[in-house]
Design an enzyme around this catalytic site. Structure first.
Site, PDB file in Angstrom:
ATOM      1  N   ASN A   9      -4.255   3.454  -0.028  1.00 43.75           N
ATOM      2  CA  ASN A   9      -3.737   4.531   0.823  1.00 43.75           C
ATOM      3  C   ASN A   9      -4.540   4.499   2.124  1.00 43.75           C
ATOM      4  O   ASN A   9      -5.717   4.843   2.121  1.00 43.75           O
ATOM      5  CB  ASN A   9      -3.912   5.870   0.088  1.00 43.75           C
ATOM      6  CG  ASN A   9      -3.611   7.067   0.975  1.00 43.75           C
ATOM      7  OD1 ASN A   9      -3.076   6.927   2.072  1.00 43.75           O
ATOM      8  ND2 ASN A   9      -3.956   8.248   0.495  1.00 43.75           N
ATOM      9  N   TRP A  10      -3.897   4.078   3.194  1.00 41.03           N
ATOM     10  CA  TRP A  10      -4.617   3.923   4.463  1.00 41.03           C
ATOM     11  C   TRP A  10      -4.774   5.242   5.221  1.00 41.03           C
ATOM     12  O   TRP A  10      -5.376   5.265   6.296  1.00 41.03           O
ATOM     13  CB  TRP A  10      -3.926   2.866   5.334  1.00 41.03           C
ATOM     14  CG  TRP A  10      -4.084   1.465   4.803  1.00 41.03           C
ATOM     15  CD1 TRP A  10      -4.812   1.078   3.706  1.00 41.03           C
ATOM     16  CD2 TRP A  10      -3.511   0.261   5.336  1.00 41.03           C
ATOM     17  NE1 TRP A  10      -4.720  -0.280   3.531  1.00 41.03           N
ATOM     18  CE2 TRP A  10      -3.934  -0.810   4.516  1.00 41.03           C
ATOM     19  CE3 TRP A  10      -2.681  -0.002   6.432  1.00 41.03           C
ATOM     20  CZ2 TRP A  10      -3.558  -2.132   4.757  1.00 41.03           C
ATOM     21  CZ3 TRP A  10      -2.301  -1.328   6.670  1.00 41.03           C
ATOM     22  CH2 TRP A  10      -2.736  -2.373   5.844  1.00 41.03           C
ATOM     23  N   LYS A  11      -4.196   6.322   4.664  1.00 41.14           N
ATOM     24  CA  LYS A  11      -4.328   7.655   5.286  1.00 41.14           C
ATOM     25  C   LYS A  11      -4.029   7.568   6.790  1.00 41.14           C
ATOM     26  O   LYS A  11      -3.205   6.763   7.195  1.00 41.14           O
ATOM     27  CB  LYS A  11      -5.713   8.225   4.993  1.00 41.14           C
ATOM     28  CG  LYS A  11      -6.033   8.199   3.491  1.00 41.14           C
ATOM     29  CD  LYS A  11      -7.232   9.016   3.101  1.00 41.14           C
ATOM     30  CE  LYS A  11      -7.418   8.959   1.580  1.00 41.14           C
ATOM     31  NZ  LYS A  11      -8.510   9.797   1.086  1.00 41.14           N
ATOM     32  N   HIS A  96      -0.425  14.199  -2.253  1.00 39.63           N
ATOM     33  CA  HIS A  96      -1.859  13.875  -2.138  1.00 39.63           C
ATOM     34  C   HIS A  96      -2.648  15.164  -1.918  1.00 39.63           C
ATOM     35  O   HIS A  96      -2.176  16.076  -1.235  1.00 39.63           O
ATOM     36  CB  HIS A  96      -2.084  12.903  -0.981  1.00 39.63           C
ATOM     37  CG  HIS A  96      -3.476  12.331  -0.986  1.00 39.63           C
ATOM     38  ND1 HIS A  96      -4.542  13.016  -0.488  1.00 39.63           N
ATOM     39  CD2 HIS A  96      -3.952  11.156  -1.465  1.00 39.63           C
ATOM     40  CE1 HIS A  96      -5.644  12.273  -0.662  1.00 39.63           C
ATOM     41  NE2 HIS A  96      -5.308  11.148  -1.244  1.00 39.63           N
ATOM     42  N   GLU A  98      -4.972  15.910  -0.014  1.00 41.74           N
ATOM     43  CA  GLU A  98      -5.166  16.274   1.397  1.00 41.74           C
ATOM     44  C   GLU A  98      -3.944  17.025   1.934  1.00 41.74           C
ATOM     45  O   GLU A  98      -4.063  17.926   2.754  1.00 41.74           O
ATOM     46  CB  GLU A  98      -5.459  15.008   2.225  1.00 41.74           C
ATOM     47  CG  GLU A  98      -6.871  14.498   1.967  1.00 41.74           C
ATOM     48  CD  GLU A  98      -7.038  12.990   2.120  1.00 41.74           C
ATOM     49  OE1 GLU A  98      -6.153  12.327   2.684  1.00 41.74           O
ATOM     50  OE2 GLU A  98      -8.078  12.476   1.639  1.00 41.74           O
ATOM     51  N   GLU A 168      -6.387  12.011  -8.987  1.00 42.70           N
ATOM     52  CA  GLU A 168      -7.429  11.945  -7.964  1.00 42.70           C
ATOM     53  C   GLU A 168      -8.206  13.260  -7.951  1.00 42.70           C
ATOM     54  O   GLU A 168      -7.779  14.224  -7.299  1.00 42.70           O
ATOM     55  CB  GLU A 168      -6.805  11.717  -6.588  1.00 42.70           C
ATOM     56  CG  GLU A 168      -6.004  10.447  -6.482  1.00 42.70           C
ATOM     57  CD  GLU A 168      -5.927   9.933  -5.046  1.00 42.70           C
ATOM     58  OE1 GLU A 168      -6.303   8.779  -4.841  1.00 42.70           O
ATOM     59  OE2 GLU A 168      -5.533  10.691  -4.146  1.00 42.70           O
ATOM     60  N   GLY A 235      -8.689   4.677  -1.234  1.00 41.69           N
ATOM     61  CA  GLY A 235      -8.680   5.106   0.158  1.00 41.69           C
ATOM     62  C   GLY A 235      -9.574   4.207   0.997  1.00 41.69           C
ATOM     63  O   GLY A 235      -9.185   3.102   1.384  1.00 41.69           O
ATOM     64  N   GLY A 236     -10.787   4.654   1.266  1.00 43.80           N
ATOM     65  CA  GLY A 236     -11.719   3.971   2.175  1.00 43.80           C
ATOM     66  C   GLY A 236     -11.846   2.474   1.943  1.00 43.80           C
ATOM     67  O   GLY A 236     -11.780   1.682   2.889  1.00 43.80           O
TER      68      GLY A 236
HETATM   69  P1  13P Z   1     -11.352   7.285  -1.315  1.00 45.75           P
HETATM   70  O1  13P Z   1     -11.133   5.992  -2.068  1.00 45.75           O
HETATM   71  O2  13P Z   1     -11.720   7.089   0.116  1.00 45.75           O
HETATM   72  O3  13P Z   1     -12.256   8.209  -2.059  1.00 45.75           O
HETATM   73  O4  13P Z   1      -9.913   8.028  -1.259  1.00 45.75           O
HETATM   74  C1  13P Z   1      -9.182   8.173  -2.419  1.00 45.75           C
HETATM   75  C2  13P Z   1      -7.819   8.637  -2.060  1.00 45.75           C
HETATM   76  O5  13P Z   1      -7.649   9.766  -1.620  1.00 45.75           O
HETATM   77  C3  13P Z   1      -6.698   7.696  -2.227  1.00 45.75           C
HETATM   78  O6  13P Z   1      -5.471   8.349  -2.095  1.00 45.75           O
END
Ligand code: 13P
Length: 251
Positions: A9-11, A96, A98, A168, A235-236
């Site tokens: 997930n590149w957000k 998600h 967020e 998550e 994510g990261g």
């Molecule tokens: P991180 O891997 O940066 O903790 O993020 C997880 C995430 O929210 C994937 O959707």
């Protein structure tokens, strides 16, 4: 029998050029991977450019959000699922944390969006997870169970074939604090139990349940060693092709 999925997930990161470069680099690094499905989720503006470059590869492309609406109309700023599909996505991340925390996403909107995605033939990666306060006060399972029951309410057995669940825990996202493999496995087994209660055991046995929250090359294999952990939503560590490719090659 459940093929694992490693999803990135590149957000809200990367312009189009960088998105394409990363995707092309990843494609080269994972050409011979067949033990798992690979998904990347770029920002909406880069979806089409990335999807075109991934065509014919073993990398699938996901959108990060979609509209609840299934008809085109006066909904400024929204993207209908057929538009995401038109841009080259075959799946979409829904609910998600967020979006739940900062953009008013609710179990009801998750349910509508999930149904919208399925109606256009997209796979829905439905995210659930508890906050730190909820875990510390012993509510983790009831929170996640409620998100699942409400988010997936009314889905048929064939709808459920398009569902991928991502657990998550909010306290593990972007914090460097991963759930232990035991904590993750325990919740994943619980999720499968909830799915079994709501949709039957055959459906529950087929649903891929991904873990997300500070997944890194160093911790992915310990997580993946558990029976109910069918993949990761990263994510990261998915932003760089090399680290994401290491995660993809967790075996
Ligand atoms: P991180 O891997 O940066 O903790 O993020 C997880 C995430 O929210 C994937 O959707």
């Amino acid at each position: 029998m459940r093929k694992p999925i490693i999803a990135g997930n590149w957000k809200m990161f990367k312009l189009i050029g960088d998105s394409v470069d990363t995707a092309i680099e990843l494609r080269q690094l994972v050409t011979d991977v067949s033990h798992c499905e690979i998904i990347i989720g770029p920002v909406a503006t880069a979806l089409n450019a990335v999807a075109e470059r991934m065509s014919g590869s073993n990398i699938r492309v996901a959108a990060q959000n979609c509209s609840t609406e299934t008809e085109h109309g006066a909904h400024t700023g929204e993207l209908c699922c057929d538009m995401l599909k038109d841009a080259g996505a075959d799946s979409v991340i829904i609910g998600h944390s967020e979006r739940r925390q900062f953009y008013g996403e609710t179990d009801a909107s998750v349910n509508q969006k999930t149904k919208a995605a399925i109606s256009f033939g997209l796979d829905a990666i439905v995210c659930v997870g508890e906050s730190l306060e909820q875990r510390e006060s012993g509510q983790a399972q009831s929170v996640v169970g409620g998100q699942l029951e409400n988010g997936l309410r009314g889905l048929t057995v064939s709808d459920m074939e398009r569902i991928i669940v991502a657990y998550e825990p909010v306290w593990a996202i972007g914090t460097g604090k991963t759930a232990t493999p035991e904590q993750a496995q325990e919740m994943h087994a619980y999720i499968r139990k909830v799915l079994s209660g709501a949709h039957g055991s055959e459906v529950a046995d087929g649903v891929r349940i991904l873990y997300g929250g500070s997944v890194k090359p160093a911790n992915v294999s310990d997580l993946m060693a558990n029976d109910d952990i069918d993949g990761a939503l990263v994510g990261g560590a998915s932003l760089e092709a090399s680290s994401f490719a290491q995660i993809v090659k967790y075996r």
